[in-house]
Design a protein around this motif. Sequence first.
Motif, PDB file in Angstrom:
ATOM      1  N   ASP A  18      50.792 -40.705  47.703  1.00 52.01           N
ATOM      2  CA  ASP A  18      51.150 -41.045  46.334  1.00 52.01           C
ATOM      3  C   ASP A  18      52.541 -41.694  46.369  1.00 52.01           C
ATOM      4  OD1 ASP A  18      52.104 -41.111  43.729  1.00 52.01           O
ATOM      5  OD2 ASP A  18      51.192 -39.196  43.175  1.00 52.01           O
ATOM      6  N   PRO A  19      52.666 -42.966  45.981  1.00 51.87           N
ATOM      7  CA  PRO A  19      53.976 -43.624  46.035  1.00 51.87           C
ATOM      8  C   PRO A  19      55.063 -42.871  45.269  1.00 51.87           C
ATOM      9  CG  PRO A  19      52.253 -45.239  45.673  1.00 51.87           C
ATOM     10  CD  PRO A  19      51.601 -43.885  45.555  1.00 51.87           C
ATOM     11  N   ALA A  20      54.694 -42.254  44.140  1.00 47.80           N
ATOM     12  CA  ALA A  20      55.690 -41.512  43.366  1.00 47.80           C
ATOM     13  C   ALA A  20      56.189 -40.296  44.146  1.00 47.80           C
ATOM     14  CB  ALA A  20      55.100 -41.074  42.032  1.00 47.80           C
ATOM     15  N   GLU A  21      55.291 -39.637  44.864  1.00 47.29           N
ATOM     16  CA  GLU A  21      55.696 -38.486  45.664  1.00 47.29           C
ATOM     17  C   GLU A  21      56.564 -38.910  46.845  1.00 47.29           C
ATOM     18  OE1 GLU A  21      52.226 -36.332  46.781  1.00 47.29           O
ATOM     19  OE2 GLU A  21      51.804 -35.639  44.738  1.00 47.29           O
ATOM     20  N   VAL A  22      56.244 -40.049  47.447  1.00 45.95           N
ATOM     21  CA  VAL A  22      57.048 -40.563  48.548  1.00 45.95           C
ATOM     22  C   VAL A  22      58.454 -40.885  48.057  1.00 45.95           C
ATOM     23  CG1 VAL A  22      57.319 -42.472  50.183  1.00 45.95           C
ATOM     24  CG2 VAL A  22      55.073 -41.431  49.837  1.00 45.95           C
ATOM     25  N   ARG A  23      58.549 -41.526  46.898  1.00 42.19           N
ATOM     26  CA  ARG A  23      59.869 -41.848  46.343  1.00 42.19           C
ATOM     27  C   ARG A  23      60.635 -40.580  45.992  1.00 42.19           C
ATOM     28  NH1 ARG A  23      62.873 -45.859  44.392  1.00 42.19           N
ATOM     29  NH2 ARG A  23      64.245 -45.478  42.625  1.00 42.19           N
ATOM     30  N   ASP A  24      59.939 -39.591  45.436  1.00 45.72           N
ATOM     31  CA  ASP A  24      60.601 -38.347  45.066  1.00 45.72           C
ATOM     32  C   ASP A  24      61.165 -37.653  46.309  1.00 45.72           C
ATOM     33  OD1 ASP A  24      61.127 -36.229  42.957  1.00 45.72           O
ATOM     34  OD2 ASP A  24      59.963 -35.066  44.408  1.00 45.72           O
TER      35      ASP A  24
ATOM     36  N   GLU B 263      69.991 -34.937  48.829  1.00 47.71           N
ATOM     37  CA  GLU B 263      70.624 -33.679  48.443  1.00 47.71           C
ATOM     38  C   GLU B 263      71.219 -32.954  49.642  1.00 47.71           C
ATOM     39  OE1 GLU B 263      67.639 -31.496  46.358  1.00 47.71           O
ATOM     40  OE2 GLU B 263      67.387 -33.032  44.805  1.00 47.71           O
ATOM     41  N   GLN B 264      70.684 -33.215  50.838  1.00 57.60           N
ATOM     42  CA  GLN B 264      71.181 -32.590  52.065  1.00 57.60           C
ATOM     43  C   GLN B 264      71.851 -33.613  52.992  1.00 57.60           C
ATOM     44  OE1 GLN B 264      70.951 -29.300  52.150  1.00 57.60           O
ATOM     45  NE2 GLN B 264      69.807 -29.379  50.216  1.00 57.60           N
TER      46      GLN B 264
ATOM     47  N   PRO C 222      74.554 -36.060  40.310  1.00 58.94           N
ATOM     48  CA  PRO C 222      74.821 -34.785  40.988  1.00 58.94           C
ATOM     49  C   PRO C 222      75.254 -34.947  42.448  1.00 58.94           C
ATOM     50  CG  PRO C 222      72.817 -34.619  39.691  1.00 58.94           C
ATOM     51  CD  PRO C 222      73.201 -36.068  39.709  1.00 58.94           C
ATOM     52  N   LEU C 223      74.842 -36.025  43.102  1.00 61.24           N
ATOM     53  CA  LEU C 223      75.223 -36.232  44.498  1.00 61.24           C
ATOM     54  C   LEU C 223      76.714 -36.471  44.667  1.00 61.24           C
ATOM     55  CD1 LEU C 223      72.352 -38.579  45.754  1.00 61.24           C
ATOM     56  CD2 LEU C 223      72.547 -36.107  46.073  1.00 61.24           C
ATOM     57  N   THR C 224      77.388 -36.879  43.602  1.00 65.73           N
ATOM     58  CA  THR C 224      78.819 -37.130  43.720  1.00 65.73           C
ATOM     59  C   THR C 224      79.604 -35.860  44.012  1.00 65.73           C
ATOM     60  OG1 THR C 224      79.202 -36.946  41.321  1.00 65.73           O
ATOM     61  CG2 THR C 224      78.690 -39.143  42.190  1.00 65.73           C
ATOM     62  N   ALA C 225      78.985 -34.701  43.849  1.00 66.27           N
ATOM     63  CA  ALA C 225      79.654 -33.454  44.246  1.00 66.27           C
ATOM     64  C   ALA C 225      79.949 -33.457  45.742  1.00 66.27           C
ATOM     65  CB  ALA C 225      78.785 -32.254  43.887  1.00 66.27           C
ATOM     66  N   GLY C 226      79.114 -34.154  46.510  1.00 71.22           N
ATOM     67  CA  GLY C 226      79.330 -34.261  47.944  1.00 71.22           C
ATOM     68  C   GLY C 226      80.199 -35.442  48.337  1.00 71.22           C
TER      69      GLY C 226
END
Length: 207
Positions: free
Chosen positions: A118-124, A131-132, A174-178
């Motif tokens: 599923d392209p949407a799942e791949v993008r997600d 996040e890591q 939220p990634l800017t926290a890192g």
Amino acid sequence: MKVFDAWRVWTDAEQPLRDRLPTEVVDHLALVYRAAADWHGDQVRPAGEPYVEHLLQALQVAVEAGGTTDRDVLSAVLLHDVAEDTSGTVGEIEDRFGRRTAELVAAVTKPEPGPGDDPAEVRDAYLRSFEQAEPDVLLVKLSDRYSNVQALDTHPRPDKQRRYYAETVRRFVPLTAGAPQFVPLFEQWQQHFSRLADDDQEETRNA
């Protein structure tokens, strides 16, 4: 809101870079830029500007907002879309510019969905991977993203403006926290384009 659009061709970028970076780093980046420009060829962005302008915008973000002087990180910023949007490969990047640059480009390259995916799942999954992510990967990706959204209102499709705004707020702010040097940049951007959130809510109410 800060906009990074002063570097449209390499000659715009070269002297500001020489004012900030060692000569050998700038000379290397000149080679990287020429390679990226060759790979992207005559590609254009959705609003019609040459694709290389996006690469130089992202580089300006990485240098001026991200504060990095790392040669491999800056090279990856210039090359970040090669494996995803051109015939160039991560392997070719490694052969020409080294393993570290290639690893960073690979980390920000969205994978192609496989058979039955599923392209949407791949993008997600791709977006969740950040996040890591290590700080250098975040710097490359956030520089790219800020270039993509800093002139969001020039995108020819209003629906894409709203979706891209919502995704950036949900996934990238939220990634800017890192990478805290990006916090004020994205906060000001979010406020500047907040009408896109209002537009989306109004459309939902009227549906």
